[in-house]
Design a protein around this motif. Structure first.
Motif, short mmCIF file in Angstrom:
data_model
loop_
_atom_site.label_atom_id
_atom_site.label_comp_id
_atom_site.label_asym_id
_atom_site.label_seq_id
_atom_site.Cartn_x
_atom_site.Cartn_y
_atom_site.Cartn_z
N LEU A 39 33.32 -26.54 39.15
CA LEU A 39 33.13 -25.83 40.31
C LEU A 39 32.58 -26.42 41.45
O LEU A 39 31.61 -27.15 41.18
CB LEU A 39 33.38 -24.28 40.04
N ALA A 40 33.02 -25.94 42.59
CA ALA A 40 32.26 -26.49 43.85
C ALA A 40 30.94 -25.53 43.89
O ALA A 40 30.86 -24.60 43.14
CB ALA A 40 33.33 -25.96 44.99
N GLU A 41 30.08 -25.93 44.59
CA GLU A 41 28.91 -25.43 44.65
C GLU A 41 28.89 -24.10 44.87
O GLU A 41 28.09 -23.22 44.52
CB GLU A 41 27.87 -26.20 45.65
N ASP A 42 29.76 -23.38 45.85
CA ASP A 42 29.76 -21.99 46.16
C ASP A 42 30.58 -21.22 45.23
O ASP A 42 31.10 -20.15 45.55
CB ASP A 42 29.91 -22.05 47.62
N GLU A 43 31.26 -21.86 44.16
CA GLU A 43 32.17 -21.20 43.34
C GLU A 43 31.67 -20.76 41.87
O GLU A 43 32.18 -20.34 40.93
CB GLU A 43 33.29 -22.19 42.88
N PHE A 44 30.19 -21.10 41.61
CA PHE A 44 29.59 -20.58 40.31
C PHE A 44 28.38 -19.99 40.60
O PHE A 44 27.44 -20.23 41.33
CB PHE A 44 29.41 -22.02 39.59
N PHE A 45 28.42 -18.79 40.20
CA PHE A 45 26.79 -17.91 40.36
C PHE A 45 26.31 -17.78 38.92
O PHE A 45 27.07 -16.61 38.15
CB PHE A 45 27.50 -16.89 41.03
N GLU A 46 25.38 -18.22 38.66
CA GLU A 46 24.72 -17.87 37.25
C GLU A 46 24.05 -16.56 37.47
O GLU A 46 22.98 -16.42 38.14
CB GLU A 46 24.01 -19.10 36.68
N VAL A 47 24.40 -15.81 36.50
CA VAL A 47 23.68 -14.39 36.38
C VAL A 47 22.92 -14.16 35.13
O VAL A 47 23.61 -13.98 34.13
CB VAL A 47 24.61 -13.35 36.58
#
Length: 197
Positions: free
Chosen positions: A119-127
């Motif tokens: 994914l693009a940098e602003d499309e993956f959010f690790e929680v």
């Protein structure tokens, strides 16, 4: 691997879908030990997003293993393939303009990084759903820790298989300190601050 295949460009772009949905599409990848509260918080968060008018879907580890990944076990190779497939499905949802909330133990950093790379940098959010092993065992909502301690479940994360906590997650939710509601609200606030919703 198939060789006689051709990529076909879509007639509708991801940007167009995002504009129509009035949101930024991305994956919020919940990772943590069994019993940490991943699925509970993911679903509470998704409900809040939906009630705010957002297009959202939840991919849950147990649920996916009832269908798409029912052919996989829990050895290291199967776990890697489980996460690879979910990463590819998540990417499709992002391209369709959706917010994807996943709830997978996903114990290996390398596997989570593989999904991030799709994914693009602003499309993956690790929680990182942070909860101590002791508290997860105390909760033991599915009775799995008890079985793992008794040797009935091999390769159980945190007991007989490793869990690699995220090194630099976008956000950490401590479910020992905060309620499900508070954790969901933290995520809503972050997405609003970033103007993703």
């Amino acid at each position: 691997m198939s060789t006689n295949i051709t990529w076909h460009d879509a007639s509708i772009t991801t940007a167009e879908r995002r504009e129509q949905n009035k949101q930024h599409s991305l994956v919020l990848w919940f990772t943590g030990l069994s019993g940490a509260g991943k699925s509970t918080v993911a679903n509470a968060f998704a409900r809040k997003l939906f009630d705010l008018g957002n297009q959202v879907t939840v991919l849950d580890g147990d649920n996916v293993r009832h269908g798409l990944n029912k052919d996989l076990g829990f050895d290291e190779d199967s776990r890697k393939e489980n996460i690879r497939r979910v990463g590819e499905v998540s990417k499709l949802f992002v391209e369709a303009g959706q917010i994807v909330v996943t709830a997978f133990i996903s114990p290996y950093q390398a596997d989570r990084d593989t999904v991030r790379a799709l994914l693009a940098e602003d499309e993956f959010f690790e929680v990182f759903v942070d909860c101590s092993l002791e508290e997860c065992e105390r909760r033991d909502p599915k009775g799995l820790y008890e079985k793992a301690r008794a040797g009935q479940i091999p390769n159980f994360t945190g007991i007989s298989a490793p869990y690699e906590a995220p090194v630099k997650p976008e956000v950490t939710l401590n479910t020992e300190k905060y309620s499900v509601e508070e954790c969901a609200e933290q995520l809503i606030a972050i997405l609003q601050e970033k103007k993703y919703i």
